[in-house]
Scaffold this motif. Structure first.
Motif, mmCIF file in Angstrom:
data_model
loop_
_atom_site.group_PDB
_atom_site.id
_atom_site.type_symbol
_atom_site.label_atom_id
_atom_site.label_comp_id
_atom_site.label_asym_id
_atom_site.label_seq_id
_atom_site.Cartn_x
_atom_site.Cartn_y
_atom_site.Cartn_z
ATOM 1 N N GLY A 7 0.776 -1.484 -0.011
ATOM 2 C CA GLY A 7 0.073 0.047 0.054
ATOM 3 C C GLY A 7 0.911 1.270 -0.057
ATOM 4 N N GLY A 8 1.274 1.714 0.909
ATOM 5 C CA GLY A 8 1.540 3.244 1.324
ATOM 6 C C GLY A 8 2.809 3.742 0.768
ATOM 7 N N TYR A 41 -0.051 3.007 13.436
ATOM 8 C CA TYR A 41 -1.316 3.815 12.949
ATOM 9 C C TYR A 41 -1.216 4.146 11.545
ATOM 10 C CZ TYR A 41 -4.837 7.240 12.675
ATOM 11 O OH TYR A 41 -6.245 7.923 12.421
ATOM 12 N N GLY A 42 -2.268 3.785 10.564
ATOM 13 C CA GLY A 42 -2.077 4.226 9.227
ATOM 14 C C GLY A 42 -3.289 3.721 8.383
ATOM 15 N N GLN A 43 -3.285 4.089 7.181
ATOM 16 C CA GLN A 43 -4.250 3.653 6.231
ATOM 17 C C GLN A 43 -4.113 2.134 6.076
ATOM 18 O OE1 GLN A 43 -3.890 5.617 2.647
ATOM 19 N NE2 GLN A 43 -5.475 4.667 1.645
ATOM 20 N N THR A 44 -5.131 1.549 5.758
ATOM 21 C CA THR A 44 -5.403 0.034 5.371
ATOM 22 C C THR A 44 -4.388 -0.266 4.296
ATOM 23 O OG1 THR A 44 -7.523 0.157 6.010
ATOM 24 C CG2 THR A 44 -6.939 -1.787 4.487
ATOM 25 N N SER A 46 -1.189 -0.213 4.428
ATOM 26 C CA SER A 46 0.150 0.464 4.325
ATOM 27 C C SER A 46 1.461 -0.160 5.171
ATOM 28 C CB SER A 46 -0.089 1.922 5.242
ATOM 29 O OG SER A 46 -0.612 1.646 6.670
#
Length: 105
Positions: A7-8, A41-44, A46
């Motif tokens: 992802g990120g 903590y972070g976006q799905t 990532s």
């Protein structure tokens, strides 16, 4: 240390780099009697789980190192060489297996 193609944004740090930057200071604080925590903590998608645990098989085979008894030399200051056993365990292990191995070695 997001997995490649994940992802990120294609993280560029290795698991060892992340452990050195985040895990080692947490261990030093814990050994001095301070509360210590690691949060992701972070976006799905990532790479939070990958960073904390490593690849899906990263938790298998965690075994104490036979190099030294106790906590690898205590939690005093220094260059971080007392954490070498955890850094050398597996290049793919995440922060949590490295922290556990170092704490209980």
């Amino acid at each position: 240390a997001a997995p490649s193609g994940g992802g990120g944004g294609g993280g560029g740090a290795s698991q060892a780099d992340v452990f050195a930057a985040v895990g080692v200071p947490c261990l030093r604080d814990a050994w001095r009697g301070l509360n210590s925590a690691v949060l992701a903590y972070g976006q799905t998608g990532s790479g939070k789980t990958h960073t904390l645990l490593g690849p899906p098989r990263g938790m298998h085979g965690i075994q104490p190192s036979s190099s030294s008894p106790g906590r690898g030399g205590g939690g005093g200051g220094g260059s971080g060489s007392e954490f070498g056993a955890a850094l050398g365990a597996s290049e793919h292990d995440g922060i949590a297996p490295r922290l556990c191995r170092t704490l209980f070695d």
